[in-house]
Design an enzyme around this catalytic site. Structure first.
Site, short mmCIF file in Angstrom:
data_model
loop_
_atom_site.label_atom_id
_atom_site.label_comp_id
_atom_site.label_asym_id
_atom_site.label_seq_id
_atom_site.Cartn_x
_atom_site.Cartn_y
_atom_site.Cartn_z
N HIS A 49 0.70 -1.12 -0.02
CA HIS A 49 0.11 -0.18 0.18
C HIS A 49 0.85 1.21 0.00
O HIS A 49 1.95 1.33 0.44
CB HIS A 49 -0.93 0.03 1.28
CG HIS A 49 0.02 -0.20 2.71
ND1 HIS A 49 0.21 -0.95 3.05
CD2 HIS A 49 0.34 0.98 3.42
CE1 HIS A 49 1.08 -0.76 4.23
NE2 HIS A 49 0.86 0.63 4.53
N ARG A 65 9.79 -1.54 2.40
CA ARG A 65 9.48 -0.71 1.29
C ARG A 65 9.85 -1.38 -0.08
O ARG A 65 10.72 -2.26 -0.11
CB ARG A 65 10.48 0.35 1.60
CG ARG A 65 10.07 1.36 2.80
CD ARG A 65 10.92 2.39 3.10
NE ARG A 65 10.49 3.49 4.09
CZ ARG A 65 11.02 3.01 5.15
NH1 ARG A 65 11.71 2.06 5.48
NH2 ARG A 65 10.50 3.73 6.32
#
Length: 427
Positions: free
Chosen positions: A264, A283
């Site tokens: 997301h 990440r």
């Protein structure tokens, strides 16, 4: 029951207006303000404003009085640690594309990095702690996000409509296997592309997206997002990855729950966020920070389809609860409409943080035996402890040993009064 003084985190993607307005400070702020933290995070703990004028760190208080502050049920599971962190998140620019590990993945990753001697503060450390980090965001304003893999068949249709020559082989990869395994294969291909390859294909992708927007195509919002991200993060594989995700717009009061493994990125807007009290982030892109592709692929969940929008469960006329599978937290929203003067009883077996986001609220310790107003809300009844009045932006800590609290709107009509409550989900 004590008022809190909370830290503001000045990340570059933050807003110069939203948090300053909430706290009643001059607007615009001198620098971006991204997050208002309410809780006992060791990096920026809230401070209790005691009645004698002193202050104490909530982290220190929990260490000194765990049973009194957290309650036995909470300490049996999480020790002296408050399991959740509550935030106001205000984004004017996109955050990094990221995912969070499950409890098992976090514990395993933390143990591996400890055994390998990776310093906990190292830039390339993936697991600074051994805990999961599920989270929920509830919109205060219109809130835009990318979250969860879109249905594979729909993504194939998007890629066919863009028809970027350098991506045709990649489109066939997913079209031949439009399921979680096909998504994993395509995502892995894209996230590992050499920078020279990305630099060569990105202009064609951006041109195709621009043409799709000009023609008012089916995926105009998705393509507009790719164009915005491509401008801010040229030659970043996260721009390609954004093509695979659901493009979501939340209205105020709507929420999404991000389970472990959900890829997301928040794009813009202001919301109340609640999450497990952890720093574990894997990440994917849209950031200059460390990206560990192999570890990210171990964590990601490639289930695909629409992400459920949560409107919450109505417990009574005023109280809405956002239920999730997370044991660490539960978020509730209390609202009063024009002319409603009802009292709402806030009871919990665990520690709570209350945040006033609109209007003003009086909090009174609740005496057992007080009556109700007929709709499940309560009509007064306070003990000997002091009352507190919260204005917009004020927050308060309620220890597990504190009495239940009766919340009532301030003002002549109770119009536009809103309160959020954070509490553990498993006690």
């Amino acid at each position: 029951m004590e008022l809190l003084r909370n830290a503001v985190r000045p990340y570059a993607w933050g807003s110069r207006t939203a948090i300053a307005e909430l706290l009643g400070r001059p607007v615009p702020a001198p620098h971006p303000e991204a997050e208002l933290w309410m809780g006992a995070h060791p990096g920026d703990s809230s401070r209790l404003l005691c009645q004698d004028g002193s202050e104490i760190s909530l982290v220190r208080l929990l260490d000194a009085e765990p049973s009194h502050q957290l309650g036995r049920a909470c300490t049996d599971i999480w020790g002296n640690r408050l399991p959740y962190l509550m935030k106001v998140l205000a984004a004017d620019e996109p955050l990094s594309l990221q995912a969070h590990p499950s409890a098992e993945q976090a514990a395993d990753g933390f143990a591996r990095e400890e055994a390998d001697g990776v310093p906990r503060g190292a830039a390339d450390r993936n697991y600074p702690d051994p805990t999961a980090k599920p989270e929920l965001i509830c919109a205060l304003t219109e809130f835009h996000a990318l979250a969860g893999f879109r249905a594979a068949e729909t993504t194939v249709r998007l890629l066919h409509q863009l028809d970027v020559p350098s991506l045709r082989a990649h489109t066939r990869l997913l079209a031949d296997q439009p399921d979680r395994d096909g998504l994993r294969a395509l995502f892995t291909t894209w996230i590992t592309l050499p920078e020279d390859t990305l630099r060569a294909l990105m202009p064609d992708l951006l041109r195709a997206c621009a043409e799709h927007v000009r023609s008012g195509g089916e995926f105009t919002e998705e393509c507009r997002t790719v164009l915005e991200l491509g401008e801010d993060y040229p030659n970043d594989a996260g721009v390609l990855a954004s093509l695979l995700l659901n493009r979501i717009v939340l209205r105020p009061g709507e929420a999404i729950y991000l389970a472990p493994g959900n890829l997301h990125a928040y794009l813009r807007g202001t919301g109340v966020e609640i999450l497990a009290n952890s720093d574990n982030i894997l990440r994917c892109g849209l950031t200059p920070k460390h990206v560990d592709v192999a570890e990210l692929l171990r964590v990601l969940d490639f289930e695909n389809g629409e992400l459920r929008i949560l409107n919450g469960e109505r417990r009574d006329t005023n109280l809405t609860v956002y239920r999730t599978e997370a044991d660490e937290f539960e978020l509730s929203r209390v609202e009063w409409q024009h002319g409603d003067r009802s009292g709402v009883l806030l009871d919990s077996a665990g520690p709570q943080i209350l945040l006033c986001t609109e209007g003003g609220v009086r909090l009174s310790p609740y005496a057992a035996g007080a009556g109700t107003n007929g709709n499940g809300s309560h009509n007064g009844g306070s003990g000997d402890a002091r009352e507190l009045e919260l204005s917009r932006g004020d927050s308060v800590w309620l220890a597990a040993s504190d009495p239940c609290v009766l919340a009532q709107p301030l003002g002549a009509a109770g119009e536009g009064v809103q309160l959020f409550r954070a509490a553990p989900g498993a006690v």
